[in-house]
Motif scaffolding. Sequence first.
Motif, PDB file in Angstrom:
ATOM      1  N   ARG A 125     -24.089  13.859  44.102  1.00 26.82           N
ATOM      2  CA  ARG A 125     -25.575  13.444  43.827  1.00 26.82           C
ATOM      3  C   ARG A 125     -25.383  11.944  43.607  1.00 26.82           C
ATOM      4  O   ARG A 125     -26.567  11.241  44.195  1.00 26.82           O
ATOM      5  CB  ARG A 125     -25.476  13.799  42.344  1.00 26.82           C
ATOM      6  CG  ARG A 125     -26.229  15.321  42.130  1.00 26.82           C
ATOM      7  CD  ARG A 125     -26.558  15.519  40.918  1.00 26.82           C
ATOM      8  NE  ARG A 125     -26.744  17.217  40.782  1.00 26.82           N
ATOM      9  CZ  ARG A 125     -25.997  17.975  40.299  1.00 26.82           C
ATOM     10  NH1 ARG A 125     -24.697  17.541  39.710  1.00 26.82           N
ATOM     11  NH2 ARG A 125     -26.010  19.138  40.337  1.00 26.82           N
ATOM     12  N   TYR A 128     -26.044  10.561  47.118  1.00 29.80           N
ATOM     13  CA  TYR A 128     -27.310  11.094  47.726  1.00 29.80           C
ATOM     14  C   TYR A 128     -28.204   9.852  47.275  1.00 29.80           C
ATOM     15  O   TYR A 128     -29.078   9.732  47.819  1.00 29.80           O
ATOM     16  CB  TYR A 128     -27.975  12.558  47.193  1.00 29.80           C
ATOM     17  CG  TYR A 128     -29.162  12.659  47.533  1.00 29.80           C
ATOM     18  CD1 TYR A 128     -29.702  12.969  48.694  1.00 29.80           C
ATOM     19  CD2 TYR A 128     -30.120  12.624  46.209  1.00 29.80           C
ATOM     20  CE1 TYR A 128     -31.061  13.349  49.009  1.00 29.80           C
ATOM     21  CE2 TYR A 128     -31.509  12.787  46.666  1.00 29.80           C
ATOM     22  CZ  TYR A 128     -31.905  13.064  47.799  1.00 29.80           C
ATOM     23  OH  TYR A 128     -33.267  13.231  48.228  1.00 29.80           O
ATOM     24  N   ARG A 132     -30.922   8.207  49.595  1.00 28.66           N
ATOM     25  CA  ARG A 132     -32.353   8.245  49.108  1.00 28.66           C
ATOM     26  C   ARG A 132     -32.862   7.084  49.365  1.00 28.66           C
ATOM     27  O   ARG A 132     -34.056   6.767  49.659  1.00 28.66           O
ATOM     28  CB  ARG A 132     -32.268   9.113  47.812  1.00 28.66           C
ATOM     29  CG  ARG A 132     -33.932   9.069  47.628  1.00 28.66           C
ATOM     30  CD  ARG A 132     -34.533  10.086  48.501  1.00 28.66           C
ATOM     31  NE  ARG A 132     -36.068  10.085  48.208  1.00 28.66           N
ATOM     32  CZ  ARG A 132     -37.010   9.587  48.725  1.00 28.66           C
ATOM     33  NH1 ARG A 132     -36.614   8.504  49.697  1.00 28.66           N
ATOM     34  NH2 ARG A 132     -38.371   9.706  48.449  1.00 28.66           N
ATOM     35  N   GLU A 137     -36.389  11.968  51.287  1.00 29.81           N
ATOM     36  CA  GLU A 137     -35.828  12.999  50.293  1.00 29.81           C
ATOM     37  C   GLU A 137     -35.396  14.198  50.964  1.00 29.81           C
ATOM     38  O   GLU A 137     -36.052  14.964  51.536  1.00 29.81           O
ATOM     39  CB  GLU A 137     -37.037  12.990  49.068  1.00 29.81           C
ATOM     40  CG  GLU A 137     -36.349  13.967  47.813  1.00 29.81           C
ATOM     41  CD  GLU A 137     -37.425  13.634  46.842  1.00 29.81           C
ATOM     42  OE1 GLU A 137     -37.175  14.592  45.789  1.00 29.81           O
ATOM     43  OE2 GLU A 137     -38.501  13.012  46.943  1.00 29.81           O
ATOM     44  N   ILE A 138     -34.253  14.659  50.167  1.00 29.90           N
ATOM     45  CA  ILE A 138     -33.992  16.020  50.490  1.00 29.90           C
ATOM     46  C   ILE A 138     -33.784  16.901  49.266  1.00 29.90           C
ATOM     47  O   ILE A 138     -33.191  16.511  48.218  1.00 29.90           O
ATOM     48  CB  ILE A 138     -32.488  16.188  51.199  1.00 29.90           C
ATOM     49  CG1 ILE A 138     -32.343  15.026  52.518  1.00 29.90           C
ATOM     50  CG2 ILE A 138     -32.045  17.724  51.455  1.00 29.90           C
ATOM     51  CD1 ILE A 138     -30.995  15.138  52.930  1.00 29.90           C
ATOM     52  N   GLU A 140     -32.650  19.295  46.284  1.00 28.34           N
ATOM     53  CA  GLU A 140     -31.339  19.820  45.870  1.00 28.34           C
ATOM     54  C   GLU A 140     -31.216  21.085  46.524  1.00 28.34           C
ATOM     55  O   GLU A 140     -31.929  22.032  45.687  1.00 28.34           O
ATOM     56  CB  GLU A 140     -31.130  19.520  44.330  1.00 28.34           C
ATOM     57  CG  GLU A 140     -29.641  19.766  44.158  1.00 28.34           C
ATOM     58  CD  GLU A 140     -29.190  19.236  42.913  1.00 28.34           C
ATOM     59  OE1 GLU A 140     -28.307  19.887  41.978  1.00 28.34           O
ATOM     60  OE2 GLU A 140     -29.779  17.939  42.196  1.00 28.34           O
ATOM     61  N   ARG A 144     -28.149  20.202  50.978  1.00 31.01           N
ATOM     62  CA  ARG A 144     -28.009  18.711  50.583  1.00 31.01           C
ATOM     63  C   ARG A 144     -26.550  18.322  50.392  1.00 31.01           C
ATOM     64  O   ARG A 144     -26.205  17.377  50.884  1.00 31.01           O
ATOM     65  CB  ARG A 144     -29.128  18.436  49.750  1.00 31.01           C
ATOM     66  CG  ARG A 144     -28.946  16.888  49.343  1.00 31.01           C
ATOM     67  CD  ARG A 144     -30.258  16.544  48.375  1.00 31.01           C
ATOM     68  NE  ARG A 144     -29.489  16.521  47.005  1.00 31.01           N
ATOM     69  CZ  ARG A 144     -30.230  16.324  45.840  1.00 31.01           C
ATOM     70  NH1 ARG A 144     -31.264  15.898  46.076  1.00 31.01           N
ATOM     71  NH2 ARG A 144     -29.586  16.240  44.688  1.00 31.01           N
ATOM     72  N   TYR A 147     -24.514  18.357  53.485  1.00 29.37           N
ATOM     73  CA  TYR A 147     -25.132  17.120  54.439  1.00 29.37           C
ATOM     74  C   TYR A 147     -24.338  15.869  54.066  1.00 29.37           C
ATOM     75  O   TYR A 147     -23.747  15.191  54.592  1.00 29.37           O
ATOM     76  CB  TYR A 147     -26.680  17.097  54.489  1.00 29.37           C
ATOM     77  CG  TYR A 147     -27.103  15.902  55.355  1.00 29.37           C
ATOM     78  CD1 TYR A 147     -27.022  15.881  56.617  1.00 29.37           C
ATOM     79  CD2 TYR A 147     -27.567  14.430  54.497  1.00 29.37           C
ATOM     80  CE1 TYR A 147     -27.505  14.701  57.121  1.00 29.37           C
ATOM     81  CE2 TYR A 147     -28.045  13.589  55.294  1.00 29.37           C
ATOM     82  CZ  TYR A 147     -27.888  13.586  56.657  1.00 29.37           C
ATOM     83  OH  TYR A 147     -28.346  12.507  57.530  1.00 29.37           O
ATOM     84  N   ILE A 148     -24.621  15.556  52.453  1.00 27.08           N
ATOM     85  CA  ILE A 148     -23.976  14.542  51.658  1.00 27.08           C
ATOM     86  C   ILE A 148     -22.422  14.375  51.903  1.00 27.08           C
ATOM     87  O   ILE A 148     -21.863  13.481  52.156  1.00 27.08           O
ATOM     88  CB  ILE A 148     -24.491  14.349  50.387  1.00 27.08           C
ATOM     89  CG1 ILE A 148     -25.988  14.206  50.348  1.00 27.08           C
ATOM     90  CG2 ILE A 148     -23.749  13.081  49.734  1.00 27.08           C
ATOM     91  CD1 ILE A 148     -26.405  12.943  51.323  1.00 27.08           C
TER      92      ILE A 148
END
Length: 194
Positions: A125, A128, A132, A137-138, A140, A144, A147-148
């Motif tokens: 988080r 992210y 961001r 924005e992706i 949650e 996501r 990806y992160i």
Amino acid sequence: MERSVDMESFSDDSVVNTSAGSTSFDDSHEGDIGLGVRPYQFEPEVDTDEEISPPNSPDRHVERLGNNDWCTCGHCHPMPTNAESVCCKEIQQVCAVINEEEPEKRCITELTSFAPACLQRTVLRIAYYSYRQHYEEIPESNGRFRYISYRQLVRWCWGWLGRTVRVPLPACAVHLIRSTFPAEDDQYRGFNFV
């Protein structure tokens, strides 16, 4: 105070002769670039009996599809494409991280720092939020987090690649990340060079 060097005090005996007593460097070559150094002179020579296939050759990867016989870390799973069928032990940057952090470990996923860096939701988080600041924005979701997590692995092993530079990630890490953050429909995008 000015210093001067008496050039006559240096004799030809002070020059290192790199070819003295050597059989492999005795010959003079057109490619010498000074001081008796030739490009590639210390590179290993290819054994002509070995069969060599280029890294991106289709022949090199045919045996990789549908199995994990190519895995040397013991944690890879069969992947759907040749590009994704790569073990962490085959990627120089990943091996460097393993050797730096815990050389006794056989796989990037065995490192003590792998789970906190790539699998822990709170860390992802925070990563992210940094993402961001620069990108869209992706929402949650497990997508996501995957990806992160992939981005975290890339940042850890390669530093920064750039927006259009892509590298296949080790199958062992991809499998563990996908197992931790599975897609609802069990469908994954996979690796693309572009």
